[in-house]
Scaffold this active site. Structure first.
Site, PDB file in Angstrom:
ATOM      1  N   CYS A 164      48.545  17.872  39.859  1.00  0.00           N
ATOM      2  CA  CYS A 164      49.134  19.070  39.245  1.00  0.00           C
ATOM      3  C   CYS A 164      48.650  19.294  37.821  1.00  0.00           C
ATOM      4  O   CYS A 164      48.835  20.378  37.268  1.00  0.00           O
ATOM      5  CB  CYS A 164      50.657  18.968  39.263  1.00  0.00           C
ATOM      6  SG  CYS A 164      51.362  18.812  40.906  1.00  0.00           S
TER       7      CYS A 164
ATOM      8  N   HIS B  54      53.391  27.680  41.855  1.00  0.00           N
ATOM      9  CA  HIS B  54      52.692  26.455  41.468  1.00  0.00           C
ATOM     10  C   HIS B  54      51.424  26.246  42.292  1.00  0.00           C
ATOM     11  O   HIS B  54      51.316  25.265  43.039  1.00  0.00           O
ATOM     12  CB  HIS B  54      53.648  25.265  41.620  1.00  0.00           C
ATOM     13  CG  HIS B  54      53.098  23.952  41.174  1.00  0.00           C
ATOM     14  ND1 HIS B  54      52.105  23.831  40.221  1.00  0.00           N
ATOM     15  CD2 HIS B  54      53.399  22.672  41.556  1.00  0.00           C
ATOM     16  CE1 HIS B  54      51.834  22.557  40.029  1.00  0.00           C
ATOM     17  NE2 HIS B  54      52.594  21.832  40.831  1.00  0.00           N
TER      18      HIS B  54
END
Length: 368
Positions: free
Chosen positions: A79, A317
């Site tokens: 991430c 995301h």
């Protein structure tokens, strides 16, 4: 080392799309180039950040814009991929290797829980203790036990960020939620409900980092400088929180402290994460994050706005995009270009924070 500036930033809307992701990623690059007032042929190097897009995905993106022969490096760091690309671009420019570097982050994602495990599975994997909802739920239970944090305080993060996302044209979800809707949505991992988890989205964002001579030559706006950057991983030899250690390194580089931060974009993949990051980044003492959300400190109108973009909760995301989308938001806020979601505290210094599977964390500090 030379000073490094953000000359231009650009995004495309997050959501679920049928188009190939390299096309949307190229659009984000073109938006950043227009914002910077820079021609594609002037770009000397590019970092393409993604997690699950396959071999040479960055080369596929630049081929949509034009094959100029520039150095394209693909970056995968969970991430934190986007912010890791920013980190490396910073040092390319600061060292004098290049004057103009583009970083583009993108991801096309499937619905459902992200499976970060591969190969032979441990008992923890099979019990669901190594998937993100389970890990964050255990953190939430511990925080509730140690500090009295309530489900309502966690749910308020979702309410705040979905409200912010209503004002962000690039957000995946642009709908306000009530506290009751968040709390009564389907339980996914006690105490976290479905509306306390970020969506999996398609999306792309880009940023152009330049040297001071390029910034001053091409800019008639406030100069936006990257003054601190740190990427670190977990250590078995320290008890200090990974986010705290990473942030402290960035604070030291930038010669600022948490008290100097005027707004932040943090890794709110799950609502408890945002509360934990308030504490780990030094915005409050341990156990005090619930008070910040209760008192409205982190609202757009508060003294320390957090995730004015809507955060991962509302914007979405797309893994390789997130760190760069956070930079876009901080740059727009520092320029005063965020319209209805513009924070009210006349910000001078902003912070971005991402963390990901494998124990990676990145913090960047940006000023005008």
């Amino acid at each position: 080392m030379r000073d490094v500036y953000f000359q231009g930033v650009g995004m495309v809307k997050c959501g679920r799309f049928n188009e190939r992701i390299e096309i949307n990623a190229a659009r984000a690059c073109i938006n950043a180039l227009k914002d910077a007032g820079i021609n594609w042929r002037e770009v000397q190097a590019a970092y393409a950040t993604h997690v699950m897009q396959g071999v040479s995905a960055g080369q596929k993106v630049v081929s949509q814009i034009g094959l100029t022969g520039l150095n394209v490096t693909n970056v995968e760091n969970a991430c934190a991929s986007g912010s890791t690309g920013i980190h490396h671009a910073y040092y390319d420019v600061a060292s004098g290797k290049y004057d103009i570097v583009l970083v583009v982050g993108f991801e096309k994602m499937q619905k459902g829980v992200i499976d970060s495990n591969s190969g032979e599975r441990s008992y923890e994997d099979k019990m669901g203790m190594r998937i993100m909802p389970g890990e964050y739920a255990m953190k939430a239970q511990r925080h509730m036990y140690e500090y009295g944090t309530t489900p309502e305080q966690m749910a308020r993060v979702s309410v705040k960020n979905h409200k912010n996302g209503c004002y962000n044209p690039y957000a995946h979800y642009q709908k306000e939620l009530t506290l009751e809707e968040v709390l009564h949505s389907r339980m996914i991992s006690d105490p976290l409900t479905l509306l306390q988890a970020c969506p999996t989205s398609d999306g792309a964002a880009a940023a152009i980092l330049v040297s001071e001579n390029v910034a001053k030559k091409n800019n008639n706006r406030d100069l936006i400088k990257l003054i601190g950057t740190s990427v670190q991983t977990e250590s078995v030899f320290e008890e200090e929180d990974l986010t705290t250690r990473t942030a402290n390194t960035a604070y030291e580089m930038a010669n600022v402290g948490p008290e100097d931060i005027n707004l932040a974009e943090v890794h709110d993949a799950f609502t408890i994460g945002e509360l934990l990051h308030y504490e780990a980044l030094g915005f409050c003492e341990l156990g005090e994050s619930g008070r910040l959300i209760d008192e409205g400190v982190t609202e757009i109108s508060g003294s320390l706005p957090v995730s004015p973009s809507g955060g991962l909760q509302s914007r979405g995301h797309p893994l390789g995009m997130t760190g760069i989308a956070q930079v876009c938001e901080i740059v727009w806020q520092l320029r005063g270009e965020s319209k209805q979601r513009q924070v009210r505290n006349n910000p001078k210094v902003g912070l971005t924070h991402t963390q990901g599977a494998g124990g990676v964390c990145s913090v960047s500090i940006i000023s005008k």
